[in-house]
Enzyme design. Structure first.
Site, short mmCIF file in Angstrom:
data_model
loop_
_atom_site.label_atom_id
_atom_site.label_comp_id
_atom_site.label_asym_id
_atom_site.label_seq_id
_atom_site.Cartn_x
_atom_site.Cartn_y
_atom_site.Cartn_z
N ALA A 1 0.80 -1.27 0.00
CA ALA A 1 -0.08 0.14 -0.03
C ALA A 1 0.77 1.26 0.10
O ALA A 1 0.61 2.28 -0.51
CB ALA A 1 -0.95 0.07 1.14
N PRO B 1 71.68 -39.96 3.14
CA PRO B 1 71.62 -40.09 4.47
C PRO B 1 70.96 -39.06 5.37
O PRO B 1 70.79 -39.17 6.45
CB PRO B 1 73.00 -39.90 4.86
CG PRO B 1 73.68 -39.25 3.59
CD PRO B 1 73.04 -39.89 2.61
N ASP C 1 59.98 -42.92 4.18
CA ASP C 1 60.08 -43.99 5.36
C ASP C 1 60.42 -42.81 6.38
O ASP C 1 60.68 -41.76 6.15
CB ASP C 1 61.32 -44.59 4.97
CG ASP C 1 61.18 -45.93 4.30
OD1 ASP C 1 59.89 -46.15 4.40
OD2 ASP C 1 61.99 -46.51 3.84
N LYS D 1 58.79 -46.46 9.42
CA LYS D 1 59.03 -47.82 10.37
C LYS D 1 59.96 -47.57 11.42
O LYS D 1 60.83 -46.87 11.23
CB LYS D 1 59.47 -48.82 9.35
CG LYS D 1 58.57 -49.33 8.37
CD LYS D 1 59.08 -50.82 7.99
CE LYS D 1 58.81 -51.38 6.83
NZ LYS D 1 59.19 -52.31 6.27
N ASP E 1 70.48 -45.83 0.26
CA ASP E 1 70.21 -46.30 -0.93
C ASP E 1 69.35 -47.34 -0.85
O ASP E 1 69.45 -48.20 0.09
CB ASP E 1 71.52 -47.12 -1.44
CG ASP E 1 71.64 -47.63 -2.95
OD1 ASP E 1 71.89 -46.99 -3.75
OD2 ASP E 1 71.14 -48.86 -2.66
N THR F 1 74.62 -44.48 0.49
CA THR F 1 74.13 -45.05 1.74
C THR F 1 74.73 -44.76 3.03
O THR F 1 75.78 -44.06 2.86
CB THR F 1 74.48 -46.84 1.45
OG1 THR F 1 73.99 -47.42 2.27
CG2 THR F 1 75.73 -47.00 1.16
N ALA F 2 74.12 -44.95 4.10
CA ALA F 2 74.72 -44.59 5.33
C ALA F 2 76.17 -44.69 5.75
O ALA F 2 76.86 -44.04 6.11
CB ALA F 2 73.80 -45.07 6.48
N MET G 1 71.69 -50.66 11.85
CA MET G 1 70.79 -51.00 12.89
C MET G 1 71.19 -51.61 13.98
O MET G 1 70.90 -52.76 14.67
CB MET G 1 69.70 -51.67 12.14
CG MET G 1 68.80 -50.86 11.20
SD MET G 1 67.60 -52.29 10.16
CE MET G 1 68.55 -52.82 9.12
N1 SAH Z 1 68.87 -47.90 3.12
C1 SAH Z 1 69.45 -47.35 4.17
C2 SAH Z 1 69.48 -48.23 5.22
C3 SAH Z 1 68.05 -48.46 5.89
S1 SAH Z 1 68.43 -49.33 7.41
C4 SAH Z 1 70.95 -46.93 3.59
O1 SAH Z 1 71.08 -47.12 2.60
O2 SAH Z 1 71.43 -46.32 4.26
C5 SAH Z 1 68.37 -48.08 8.61
C6 SAH Z 1 69.84 -48.12 9.25
O3 SAH Z 1 70.52 -47.28 8.27
C7 SAH Z 1 69.67 -47.22 10.59
O4 SAH Z 1 69.42 -48.00 11.51
C8 SAH Z 1 71.02 -46.90 10.56
O5 SAH Z 1 72.01 -47.75 11.04
C9 SAH Z 1 71.46 -46.48 9.19
N2 SAH Z 1 71.25 -44.93 8.78
C10 SAH Z 1 70.43 -44.51 8.07
N3 SAH Z 1 70.67 -43.11 8.07
C11 SAH Z 1 71.87 -42.89 8.77
C12 SAH Z 1 72.43 -41.69 9.19
N4 SAH Z 1 72.29 -40.56 8.48
N5 SAH Z 1 73.48 -41.85 9.91
C13 SAH Z 1 73.74 -43.04 10.21
N6 SAH Z 1 73.27 -44.25 9.99
C14 SAH Z 1 72.32 -44.15 9.21
#
Ligand code: SAH
Length: 467
Positions: free
Chosen positions: A43, A225, A248, A270, A303, A331-332, A383
């Site tokens: 309205a 490493p 890992d 792991k 590795d 590898t380590a 390890m």
């Molecule tokens: N594929 C990995 C090993 C895996 S098993 C390589 O080639 O190095 C995991 C083990 O690797 C650990 O318990 C330790 O003993 C070793 N590792 C991995 N990285 C490491 C680092 N930065 N310093 C010393 N040891 C290491």
């Protein structure tokens, strides 16, 4: 759900509003977004309503509602700002067969108007059944911020491209294409004007079609490493192009940072002796993503071929017909031996070197201790921290010299690297006292070169200047 959300086709259909004040104004502003035919009964209408009527945007009847006024209307709004008049007008509309909304009166309404985020043709409707208008407004504000203003024009242009995009297989491929369009390529192109969008769409489709022809694949990549500078160029490239990265526990955050920003990152960490993702689950995950067409990077520390349970994962790929390749890493043992200035092999001392694991799935691992106990032998134990006393016992039992040099390197190549220089005799005690955190590699038969040990005292960051 008390109210069922639907989108109603209202173009060309009749919507009637009773009332001429603020409540009617608010509803009319919203209804102008539609192509409905609007009629207002008032309205004493506000000047804006008169002006809209003059512009032909609505039909204005300057009197109160009467029976028959809402005939053929799909929707009716009672916006009289007067409870008695609202009740009267809505009863008329209901009798005329319209769906009724009484403004600010949930109970007497047959439908409610949601909070709306308008990126026409994209419309987001938010409803809380009247329970929390504040919440609806907050969600609306959040979406307004998040949805680019260009979404509307992009959707309109995209709609015209739907048929062409069907060249991509239905499902993930097509979804990826559209999400790439709406959130990457589209907004970038529209910044150069609407005309730039269509060529961008053609280009994007070509790229997605090329990608689709590439089947899923798995790269088993060594992350080294821990120091990102120790990644290989191939590993960097794999991370740059990965759709999915499954990694890992020992892969460092600095390395994960390097993955493509859009990549899906999956942690299957792991922990030795601790909780872990079962290997079968990891195998299944890898295969599942590759079968969906993803470029999967399975990232393993060091590795991948060294104590990495690589074969189980490769076998899972092969069983599923998924292609794969390996990208080696440092590898380590290589990183750890570098940090103590030694070499793994040396003329006249050891012509072979063993990589051992301190434990395996059955517990502490057994090895050929008699050979390892000989003078001059070098072994790198992975390890091995928990197994130190076991290893010491076995070696001494097989005649090893208690004075054999032993070096433990924790966190090799990382900022928190530590070196423990000891002997077979003192290993368990020294290790316990040192309280080393993180992954550690144990060398039997190697002592740090004196200069390297001195270097280890220098803070990590400063080391480059000395090197
Ligand atoms: N594929 C990995 C090993 C895996 S098993 C390589 O080639 O190095 C995991 C083990 O690797 C650990 O318990 C330790 O003993 C070793 N590792 C991995 N990285 C490491 C680092 N930065 N310093 C010393 N040891 C290491």
């Amino acid at each position: 759900m008390q109210h069922f959300p639907i989108f109603m086709a209202v173009a060309g259909r009749r919507i009637v509003v009773s009332g001429g004040g603020d409540a009617a104004l608010a509803k009319l502003r919203l209804l102008f977004k539609t192509e409905a035919r609007l009629t207002v009964f008032a309205a004493d209408p506000a000047p804006e309503i008169r002006a809209w009527a003059d512009q032909g945007r609505l039909r204005l009847v300057t009197r109160a509602m009467e029976p028959g006024d809402a005939t053929c209307a799909v929707l009716f709004y009672a916006a009289d700002e007067d409870a008695a008049e609202d009740a009267r007008s809505s009863a008329i509309a209901r009798a005329d067969g319209a769906l009724v909304n009484v403004v600010d009166n949930l109970e007497d309404s047959e439908f409610i108007t949601p909070a709306i985020v308008d990126r026409d043709p994209v419309t987001v409707a938010i409803g809380t059944e009247g329970a929390a208008p504040v919440l609806a407004r907050a969600i609306k504000a959040d979406l307004e911020e998040r949805l680019p203003a260009s979404l509307g024009p992009l959707a309109r242009i995209g709609k015209g491209f739907r048929k062409l995009a069907e060249a991509l297989p239905f499902g993930r491929a097509r979804r990826d294409f559209w999400s790439d369009y709406y959130f990457n390529a589209g907004p970038r192109a529209i910044a150069d004007g609407p005309d730039a969008v269509r060529p961008a769409l053609d280009d994007l489709l070509a790229r997605h079609l090329a990608r689709e022809s590439r089947p899923g694949h798995v790269a088993f990549v060594g992350s080294g490493p821990g120091d990102p500078d120790l990644l290989t160029l191939k590993a960097r490239k794999a991370l740059d192009t990965a759709d999915v990265v499954i990694y890992d526990r020992l892969v460092t955050p600095e390395i994960l940072e390097l993955a493509r920003r859009e990549a899906t990152m999956i942690d299957v960490g792991k922990e030795a002796f601790g909780p872990s993702t079962p290997q079968a689950t990891i195998d299944a995950l890898i295969v599942e993503h590759a079968q969906k067409g993803a470029q999967v990077v399975r990232l393993k520390s060091g590795d991948p071929t060294v104590f990495g349970r690589l074969d189980e994962e490769i076998e899972a790929c092969e069983a599923a017909g998924v292609t794969w390749h390996i990208v080696p890493g440092i590898t380590a043992a290589s990183a750890a031996v570098a940090s103590i200035g030694q070499s793994l092999t040396r003329r006249g001392r050891n012509s072979s070197v063993r990589f051992l694991t301190g434990h395996d799935m059955k517990g502490f691992a057994d090895h050929d201790w008699a050979v390892l106990a000989r003078p001059g032998e070098v072994a790198a134990i992975y390890m091995g921290k928990k197994a130190a006393r076991f290893v010491q016992g076995r070696l001494i039992m097989h005649g090893a010299d208690r004075a054999t040099p032993v070096t433990v390197v924790a966190n090799a190549s990382r900022a928190d690297q530590r070196v423990l220089d000891t002997t077979l005799d003192a290993l368990p005690a020294d290790l316990a006292n040192a309280g080393l955190d993180g992954p550690a590699l144990t060398f039997i038969g190697l002592a740090p070169r004196a200069a390297a040990l001195a270097m280890a005292e220098i803070p990590h960051d400063a080391r480059k200047e000395f090197a």
